[in-house]
Design a protein around this motif. Structure first.
Motif, PDB file in Angstrom:
ATOM      1  N   PRO A 180       0.805  -1.237   0.000  1.00  0.00           N
ATOM      2  CA  PRO A 180       0.000   0.000   0.000  1.00  0.00           C
ATOM      3  C   PRO A 180       0.831   1.277   0.000  1.00  0.00           C
ATOM      4  O   PRO A 180       0.452   2.247  -0.658  1.00  0.00           O
ATOM      5  N   TRP A 181       1.957   1.291   0.730  1.00  0.00           N
ATOM      6  CA  TRP A 181       2.723   2.528   0.800  1.00  0.00           C
ATOM      7  C   TRP A 181       3.387   2.859  -0.526  1.00  0.00           C
ATOM      8  O   TRP A 181       3.559   4.039  -0.873  1.00  0.00           O
ATOM      9  N   ILE A 182       3.762   1.830  -1.304  1.00  0.00           N
ATOM     10  CA  ILE A 182       4.352   2.082  -2.625  1.00  0.00           C
ATOM     11  C   ILE A 182       3.283   2.577  -3.595  1.00  0.00           C
ATOM     12  O   ILE A 182       3.461   3.593  -4.286  1.00  0.00           O
ATOM     13  N   SER A 183       2.159   1.878  -3.661  1.00  0.00           N
ATOM     14  CA  SER A 183       1.095   2.287  -4.575  1.00  0.00           C
ATOM     15  C   SER A 183       0.517   3.641  -4.176  1.00  0.00           C
ATOM     16  O   SER A 183       0.169   4.462  -5.043  1.00  0.00           O
ATOM     17  N   GLY A 184       0.426   3.907  -2.872  1.00  0.00           N
ATOM     18  CA  GLY A 184      -0.117   5.183  -2.416  1.00  0.00           C
ATOM     19  C   GLY A 184       0.775   6.350  -2.759  1.00  0.00           C
ATOM     20  O   GLY A 184       0.304   7.373  -3.271  1.00  0.00           O
ATOM     21  N   VAL A 185       2.092   6.226  -2.484  1.00  0.00           N
ATOM     22  CA  VAL A 185       3.030   7.315  -2.803  1.00  0.00           C
ATOM     23  C   VAL A 185       3.083   7.545  -4.305  1.00  0.00           C
ATOM     24  O   VAL A 185       3.091   8.697  -4.776  1.00  0.00           O
ATOM     25  N   THR A 186       3.110   6.471  -5.089  1.00  0.00           N
ATOM     26  CA  THR A 186       3.136   6.610  -6.545  1.00  0.00           C
ATOM     27  C   THR A 186       1.874   7.296  -7.049  1.00  0.00           C
ATOM     28  O   THR A 186       1.925   8.153  -7.940  1.00  0.00           O
ATOM     29  N   GLY A 187       0.733   6.928  -6.475  1.00  0.00           N
ATOM     30  CA  GLY A 187      -0.512   7.571  -6.865  1.00  0.00           C
ATOM     31  C   GLY A 187      -0.512   9.060  -6.569  1.00  0.00           C
ATOM     32  O   GLY A 187      -1.006   9.865  -7.378  1.00  0.00           O
ATOM     33  N   ILE A 188       0.046   9.454  -5.431  1.00  0.00           N
ATOM     34  CA  ILE A 188       0.132  10.875  -5.080  1.00  0.00           C
ATOM     35  C   ILE A 188       1.010  11.615  -6.084  1.00  0.00           C
ATOM     36  O   ILE A 188       0.688  12.721  -6.533  1.00  0.00           O
ATOM     37  N   ILE A 189       2.148  11.005  -6.454  1.00  0.00           N
ATOM     38  CA  ILE A 189       3.057  11.636  -7.422  1.00  0.00           C
ATOM     39  C   ILE A 189       2.360  11.822  -8.767  1.00  0.00           C
ATOM     40  O   ILE A 189       2.394  12.906  -9.369  1.00  0.00           O
ATOM     41  N   ILE A 190       1.715  10.755  -9.256  1.00  0.00           N
ATOM     42  CA  ILE A 190       1.060  10.817 -10.564  1.00  0.00           C
ATOM     43  C   ILE A 190      -0.057  11.858 -10.559  1.00  0.00           C
ATOM     44  O   ILE A 190      -0.148  12.708 -11.465  1.00  0.00           O
ATOM     45  N   ASP A 191      -0.909  11.818  -9.546  1.00  0.00           N
ATOM     46  CA  ASP A 191      -2.039  12.745  -9.499  1.00  0.00           C
ATOM     47  C   ASP A 191      -1.582  14.182  -9.300  1.00  0.00           C
ATOM     48  O   ASP A 191      -2.214  15.121  -9.816  1.00  0.00           O
ATOM     49  N   SER A 192      -0.489  14.376  -8.568  1.00  0.00           N
ATOM     50  CA  SER A 192       0.025  15.732  -8.364  1.00  0.00           C
ATOM     51  C   SER A 192       0.538  16.318  -9.675  1.00  0.00           C
ATOM     52  O   SER A 192       0.272  17.488  -9.992  1.00  0.00           O
ATOM     53  N   VAL A 193       1.282  15.523 -10.427  1.00  0.00           N
ATOM     54  CA  VAL A 193       1.807  16.003 -11.710  1.00  0.00           C
ATOM     55  C   VAL A 193       0.672  16.269 -12.685  1.00  0.00           C
ATOM     56  O   VAL A 193       0.661  17.288 -13.393  1.00  0.00           O
ATOM     57  N   ARG A 194      -0.315  15.379 -12.719  1.00  0.00           N
ATOM     58  CA  ARG A 194      -1.429  15.547 -13.657  1.00  0.00           C
ATOM     59  C   ARG A 194      -2.324  16.725 -13.299  1.00  0.00           C
ATOM     60  O   ARG A 194      -3.059  17.236 -14.148  1.00  0.00           O
ATOM     61  N   SER A 195      -2.282  17.153 -12.055  1.00  0.00           N
ATOM     62  CA  SER A 195      -3.129  18.271 -11.635  1.00  0.00           C
ATOM     63  C   SER A 195      -2.526  19.624 -12.000  1.00  0.00           C
ATOM     64  O   SER A 195      -3.208  20.648 -11.864  1.00  0.00           O
ATOM     65  N   LEU A 196      -1.277  19.638 -12.460  1.00  0.00           N
ATOM     66  CA  LEU A 196      -0.603  20.895 -12.795  1.00  0.00           C
ATOM     67  C   LEU A 196      -0.585  21.095 -14.303  1.00  0.00           C
ATOM     68  O   LEU A 196      -0.427  20.130 -15.061  1.00  0.00           O
ATOM     69  N   PRO A 197      -0.700  22.337 -14.785  1.00  0.00           N
ATOM     70  CA  PRO A 197      -0.539  22.595 -16.221  1.00  0.00           C
ATOM     71  C   PRO A 197       0.906  22.332 -16.651  1.00  0.00           C
ATOM     72  O   PRO A 197       1.849  22.529 -15.872  1.00  0.00           O
ATOM     73  N   LEU A 198       1.080  21.894 -17.868  1.00  0.00           N
ATOM     74  CA  LEU A 198       2.431  21.627 -18.368  1.00  0.00           C
ATOM     75  C   LEU A 198       3.289  22.880 -18.333  1.00  0.00           C
ATOM     76  O   LEU A 198       4.489  22.809 -18.030  1.00  0.00           O
ATOM     77  N   LEU A 199       2.699  24.021 -18.625  1.00  0.00           N
ATOM     78  CA  LEU A 199       3.472  25.260 -18.631  1.00  0.00           C
ATOM     79  C   LEU A 199       4.053  25.551 -17.255  1.00  0.00           C
ATOM     80  O   LEU A 199       5.197  26.019 -17.133  1.00  0.00           O
ATOM     81  N   THR A 200       3.303  25.250 -16.204  1.00  0.00           N
ATOM     82  CA  THR A 200       3.814  25.444 -14.843  1.00  0.00           C
ATOM     83  C   THR A 200       5.006  24.536 -14.575  1.00  0.00           C
ATOM     84  O   THR A 200       6.009  24.963 -13.981  1.00  0.00           O
ATOM     85  N   ILE A 201       4.921  23.291 -15.013  1.00  0.00           N
ATOM     86  CA  ILE A 201       6.023  22.350 -14.812  1.00  0.00           C
ATOM     87  C   ILE A 201       7.249  22.777 -15.607  1.00  0.00           C
ATOM     88  O   ILE A 201       8.383  22.746 -15.096  1.00  0.00           O
ATOM     89  N   LEU A 202       7.061  23.202 -16.843  1.00  0.00           N
ATOM     90  CA  LEU A 202       8.195  23.660 -17.656  1.00  0.00           C
ATOM     91  C   LEU A 202       8.869  24.863 -17.010  1.00  0.00           C
ATOM     92  O   LEU A 202      10.107  24.939 -16.944  1.00  0.00           O
TER      93      LEU A 202
END
Length: 356
Positions: A180-202
Motif C-alpha cells: 500500500p505505501w508504494i502504490s499510495g506514494v506513486t498515486g500521489i506523485i502521478i495525481d500531483s503532476v497531472r493536476s498541474l498545467p504543463l506550462l507550470t512544470i516547464l
C-alpha cells in the motif's frame, strides 16, 4: 442501378442520401453551393492569385489579393532551422531525415521486437543528437541554445517520449503494487503532476529548479525543461498503461504465478504486451498531444518552430504575411500528427485481424 456484386452505384447512393426528398434536395444543393464557394475562395487565395517567388520582394505580394507564399521562399531556412548556423544547416536537415528513417523502420512489422526497436530508437536518437551537437568527425560544436526550428521541435518530442515511456511503465507498475505505501506514494506523485498545467512544470524545471540545486547538478536549461515534459508525459501515460493492464483478465497472471513464472517474465511476456494493445488508441492520442505541446517551449525562451515562424515574419518587410507563415507551420504539424494518427489506425486494424 447497382454496381459490382449487387452493391448500389455511386449515383444511386448520392440520390438516396442527399436527394431522396424535395427538402433534402434543396438543402443538399444549398450546402454543396456553399462548400463550392468556400473551396473556390480558398483555392483562389492560396493558389491562383498567390505569389510564390520572393524574387521581387514583398512589394509583389502587396500588389495582389492572394496569399504571399514568397515569405516562405525567403524565410524557409529560418523557419526550419532557427538560429542554427547557416553553413551547418545540412546537419540539421540530415538529423530530421534520420528521424524520418527511424520512424519508417519502426513502422515495419519486421522490426517489431524489443531488441530491434531499442536499437533503432537509441541509435537513431544518438545519430540525431551528434549531428545536431557536433564535436565528432570534424563537425564543429553547436550549443543547444542555437538549436531551433523544426529540428528542435523534433528533438524535444523524441527526448520526451524516450525518457517518459520507460518512466511511465515504471510508475504504472508501482501504482499497482501490492504494498500500500508504494502504490499510495506513486498515486500521489502521478495525481500531483497531472493536476498541474504543463506550462507550470516547464517553468518550474527551467527557471525555479536551478535555485534549489547546486551548480554541478542543475544542467542545461533545455534538458531540465525536457525532463519536466517527460515527467508530465509519464504521469498521463502511466494511467493509460494502468488502464490497459486492468483490461487483461486477472486469471492469466494468476495462472502464470501458479506455474512458477517469475515476475519479470509475467510483466514482459504476458501483462505489458496486452496492456499496450488495450491502451493503443489512448497512447497514440497522448503522442499526438505531446508533439503539439512542444510549442509551449516558446514561453520559456526556446526557438522551436513556432518561435522561428514568429521571427520569420516579425523582422524585415514581411510583417503582413503572418497568416501564410502560420499556415505553413500548421501544415508541418498536420503532416506529423496525421501520419501518426493513420499509423495508429493501421496498428489497430492489424491487431484486430490478428485476434481473428
Amino acid at each position: 442501378m447497382t454496381g459490382d456484386m449487387g452493391r448500389p452505384s455511386i449515383l444511386a447512393m448520392l440520390r438516396t442520401r442527399y436527394f431522396s426528398t424535395l427538402g433534402n434536395a434543396i438543402l443538399s444543393i444549398i450546402s454543396f453551393s456553399i462548400l463550392a464557394l468556400i473551396t473556390w475562395k480558398v483555392l483562389d487565395w492560396a493558389v491562383f492569385s498567390a505569389v510564390f517567388s520572393a524574387a521581387n520582394g514583398p512589394e509583389a505580394c502587396k500588389a495582389v489579393d492572394g496569399a504571399c507564399w514568397a515569405v516562405i521562399d525567403a524565410r524557409w531556412r529560418l523557419i526550419l532551422f532557427g538560429l542554427y548556423p547557416h553553413e551547418e544547416h545540412w546537419r540539421s536537415g540530415l538529423a530530421c531525415g534520420v528521424v524520418v528513417l527511424m520512424t519508417v523502420l519502426s513502422c515495419l512489422p519486421y522490426f517489431w521486437n524489443g531488441r530491434s526497436i531499442s536499437i533503432i530508437w537509441i541509435g537513431g536518437f544518438l545519430a540525431f543528437y551528434f549531428l545536431m551537437k557536433g564535436g565528432i568527425f570534424g563537425m564543429p560544436v553547436v550549443d543547444e541554445q542555437r538549436w531551433g526550428g523544426l529540428s528542435l521541435t523534433v528533438f524535444i518530442f523524441l527526448t520526451t517520449v524516450l525518457v517518459g515511456t520507460p518512466l511511465s511503465i515504471l510508475l504504472a507498475l508501482l501504482r499497482r503494487s501490492e504494498l500500500p505505501w508504494i502504490s499510495g506514494v506513486t498515486g500521489i506523485i502521478i495525481d500531483s503532476v497531472r493536476s498541474l498545467p504543463l506550462l507550470t512544470i516547464l517553468f518550474a524545471f527551467a527557471v525555479v529548479l536551478p535555485f534549489l540545486l547546486p551548480d554541478w547538478a542543475s544542467g542545461d536549461k533545455l534538458y531540465r525543461a525536457i525532463l519536466g515534459s517527460a515527467l508530465f508525459f509519464a504521469a498521463y501515460q502511466a494511467e493509460i498503461i494502468r488502464g490497459g493492464m486492468q483490461g487483461v483478465p486477472k486469471g492469466q497472471e494468476e495462472a502464470a504465478k501458479s506455474l512458477g513464472v517469475r515476475y519479470r517474465h509475467r510483466i514482459q511476456r504476458i501483462l505489458l504486451p496486452q496492456a499496450f494493445k488495450n491502451a493503443l488508441p489512448a497512447t497514440i492520442n497522448q503522442f499526438v498531444i505531446t508533439f503539439k505541446e512542444t510549442s509551449l517551449f516558446i514561453i520559456i525562451g526556446f526557438f522551436e518552430i513556432l518561435a522561428s515562424g514568429n521571427a520569420a515574419y516579425g523582422t524585415g518587410n514581411w510583417t503582413f504575411a503572418f497568416v501564410e507563415v502560420y499556415a505553413f507551420i500548421a501544415l508541418i504539424y498536420f503532416a506529423f500528427v496525421f501520419s501518426l494518427s493513420r499509423y495508429g489506425a493501421f496498428l489497430e486494424r492489424r491487431m484486430d485481424v490478428g485476434d481473428q
